[in-house]
Design a protein around this motif. Structure first.
Motif, PDB file in Angstrom:
ATOM      1  N   ALA A 122       0.833  -1.208   0.000  1.00 39.77           N
ATOM      2  CA  ALA A 122       0.000   0.000   0.000  1.00 39.77           C
ATOM      3  C   ALA A 122       0.865   1.256   0.000  1.00 39.77           C
ATOM      4  N   ASP A 123       1.999   1.191   0.691  1.00 42.92           N
ATOM      5  CA  ASP A 123       2.926   2.327   0.700  1.00 42.92           C
ATOM      6  C   ASP A 123       3.438   2.635  -0.706  1.00 42.92           C
ATOM      7  N   TYR A 124       3.716   1.586  -1.488  1.00 44.84           N
ATOM      8  CA  TYR A 124       4.159   1.813  -2.864  1.00 44.84           C
ATOM      9  C   TYR A 124       3.092   2.567  -3.656  1.00 44.84           C
ATOM     10  N   ARG A 125       1.854   2.167  -3.491  1.00 40.32           N
ATOM     11  CA  ARG A 125       0.779   2.859  -4.212  1.00 40.32           C
ATOM     12  C   ARG A 125       0.708   4.328  -3.809  1.00 40.32           C
ATOM     13  N   ASP A 126       0.771   4.595  -2.493  1.00 43.26           N
ATOM     14  CA  ASP A 126       0.685   5.974  -2.019  1.00 43.26           C
ATOM     15  C   ASP A 126       1.900   6.784  -2.442  1.00 43.26           C
TER      16      ASP A 126
ATOM     17  N   HIS B 174       0.450  -5.794  -9.636  1.00 49.23           N
ATOM     18  CA  HIS B 174       0.901  -5.369 -10.957  1.00 49.23           C
ATOM     19  C   HIS B 174       0.413  -3.965 -11.305  1.00 49.23           C
ATOM     20  N   ALA B 175      -0.680  -3.541 -10.710  1.00 52.70           N
ATOM     21  CA  ALA B 175      -1.181  -2.189 -10.987  1.00 52.70           C
ATOM     22  C   ALA B 175      -0.149  -1.144 -10.587  1.00 52.70           C
ATOM     23  N   TRP B 176       0.514  -1.340  -9.414  1.00 49.90           N
ATOM     24  CA  TRP B 176       1.513  -0.333  -9.037  1.00 49.90           C
ATOM     25  C   TRP B 176       2.901  -0.650  -9.588  1.00 49.90           C
TER      26      TRP B 176
ATOM     27  N   ARG C 201      -4.872 -10.759  -5.822  1.00 53.16           N
ATOM     28  CA  ARG C 201      -3.816 -10.072  -5.075  1.00 53.16           C
ATOM     29  C   ARG C 201      -2.663  -9.705  -6.004  1.00 53.16           C
ATOM     30  N   LEU C 202      -2.295 -10.612  -6.884  1.00 55.85           N
ATOM     31  CA  LEU C 202      -1.206 -10.314  -7.816  1.00 55.85           C
ATOM     32  C   LEU C 202      -1.612  -9.242  -8.817  1.00 55.85           C
TER      33      LEU C 202
ATOM     34  N   GLU D  62       3.460  -1.607 -12.628  1.00 53.43           N
ATOM     35  CA  GLU D  62       3.425  -0.951 -13.937  1.00 53.43           C
ATOM     36  C   GLU D  62       3.585   0.563 -13.791  1.00 53.43           C
ATOM     37  N   ARG D  63       2.984   1.138 -12.754  1.00 54.29           N
ATOM     38  CA  ARG D  63       3.168   2.575 -12.513  1.00 54.29           C
ATOM     39  C   ARG D  63       4.627   2.892 -12.201  1.00 54.29           C
ATOM     40  N   LEU D  64       5.274   2.022 -11.413  1.00 49.68           N
ATOM     41  CA  LEU D  64       6.683   2.226 -11.089  1.00 49.68           C
ATOM     42  C   LEU D  64       7.535   2.138 -12.346  1.00 49.68           C
ATOM     43  N   ARG D  65       7.304   1.130 -13.163  1.00 51.11           N
ATOM     44  CA  ARG D  65       8.048   0.941 -14.406  1.00 51.11           C
ATOM     45  C   ARG D  65       7.856   2.120 -15.356  1.00 51.11           C
ATOM     46  N   SER D  66       6.646   2.680 -15.380  1.00 50.71           N
ATOM     47  CA  SER D  66       6.309   3.720 -16.348  1.00 50.71           C
ATOM     48  C   SER D  66       6.528   5.133 -15.821  1.00 50.71           C
ATOM     49  N   LEU D  67       6.990   5.262 -14.582  1.00 46.55           N
ATOM     50  CA  LEU D  67       7.183   6.588 -14.006  1.00 46.55           C
ATOM     51  C   LEU D  67       8.066   7.432 -14.922  1.00 46.55           C
ATOM     52  N   GLU D  68       7.661   8.664 -15.202  1.00 42.89           N
ATOM     53  CA  GLU D  68       8.342   9.462 -16.218  1.00 42.89           C
ATOM     54  C   GLU D  68       9.546  10.229 -15.685  1.00 42.89           C
ATOM     55  N   VAL D  69      10.196   9.657 -14.680  1.00 40.19           N
ATOM     56  CA  VAL D  69      11.484  10.170 -14.207  1.00 40.19           C
ATOM     57  C   VAL D  69      12.386   8.963 -13.980  1.00 40.19           C
TER      58      VAL D  69
END
Length: 277
Positions: free
Chosen positions: A39-43, A100-102, A95-96, A104-111
């Motif tokens: 949850a911390d990763y998502r936030d 993967h939702a976050w 659960r998996l 993918e966000r980590l992988r796609s982060l634009e920095v």
């Protein structure tokens, strides 16, 4: 002191001078990936995505460990529980999917995302490190696709990340043997960008991250996005995406200012060979 400190459940996010630092803080459990840390990763990603001042993100662990992978204690408790739904295959699948939702966000982060790995990065912890753009490792870092040891398959994006990082034959070896890979071998295989002593790892990772601050945010974000698509996209499609992305980059203020500076014979704001962070 960091200009902004955001305490989360089992981690901490600090932001200073354009660099975000996300620290896993479950040292007693070697920073295993608990539900709270997920949850911390998502936030954290929501904060970083919405803060345009952030120009790089550093991921690290505490207590001499990056991340020991899934929380097997929680898995055991779930298996021993009275709720058959929580033990079902469908519950595992969902659960998996939420993980993967976050990822993918980590992988796609634009920095640029830098994983500063000290100690073990095991199982899902290895996958998280591979989701970063750069892995900086301490000399005592250890990487392991440990899933086969407990009768599972690699997860959290490992099937995508690992073959791209080391090639398909080596990815098969690391997944099927579940053997430990030291930092020096990781450097040799190509997924570790640089090695540092444990006491200098985080300062060096922050210094590395700061070198991106002066870079063109739009162009760097677009470059990451297109590189992430390169293996599964046809030339024609990638060329079309390139044309569209270049039009956006050329319209950004950084490009115009860089052209003017170059024509005046002035140093460019972003020059990796000239800056040291």
């Amino acid at each position: 002191m960091p200009s902004d400190i955001i305490p989360l459940r089992e981690s901490q996010l600090s932001i200073e001078d354009g660099v975000a630092l996300f620290t896993h803080q479950r040292p007693a459990a070697r920073n295993a990936l608990s539900m709270e840390l997920r949850a911390d990763y998502r936030d954290m990603l929501t904060h970083v995505e919405n803060d345009r001042s952030v120009r790089a993100l550093v991921l690290t662990g505490s207590g001499g460990s990056f991340c020991a992978g899934g929380d097997l204690k929680a898995v055991k408790e779930r298996q021993a529980g009275n709720d058959p739904e929580q033990r079902s295959a469908d519950a595992m699948r969902r659960r998996l999917q939420s993980l993967h939702a976050w990822v993918e966000r980590l992988r796609s982060l634009e920095v640029p995302v830098i994983a500063a790995v000290d100690g073990p990065a095991v199982g899902a912890g290895f996958s998280i490190a591979l989701a970063a753009d750069f892995i900086l490792a301490s000399t005592r870092a250890v990487f392991c696709m440990s899933f086969a040891k407990i009768g599972l398959i690699p997860d959290l994006g490992a099937f995508h990340f690992l073959p791209r990082a080391v090639g398909l034959p080596m990815a098969k070896e690391l997944a099927l043997t579940a053997r430990r890979v030291g930092a020096a071998e990781g450097r040799q295989l190509g997924f570790v960008h640089a090695l540092h002593e444990p006491e200098t790892l985080l300062p060096e990772a922050m210094r590395f991250a700061r070198r991106f601050i002066a870079g063109p945010r739009e162009a760097m974000g677009l470059t990451k996005s297109l590189m992430n698509k390169s293996f599964e996209t046809s030339y024609a499609t990638l060329a079309e995406l390139e044309c569209n992305a270049q039009a956006v980059a050329a319209d950004a203020p950084y490009h115009g200012a860089a052209v003017e500076a170059f024509l005046r014979g002035e140093p460019l704001a972003y020059d990796w060979d000239r800056t040291t962070g």
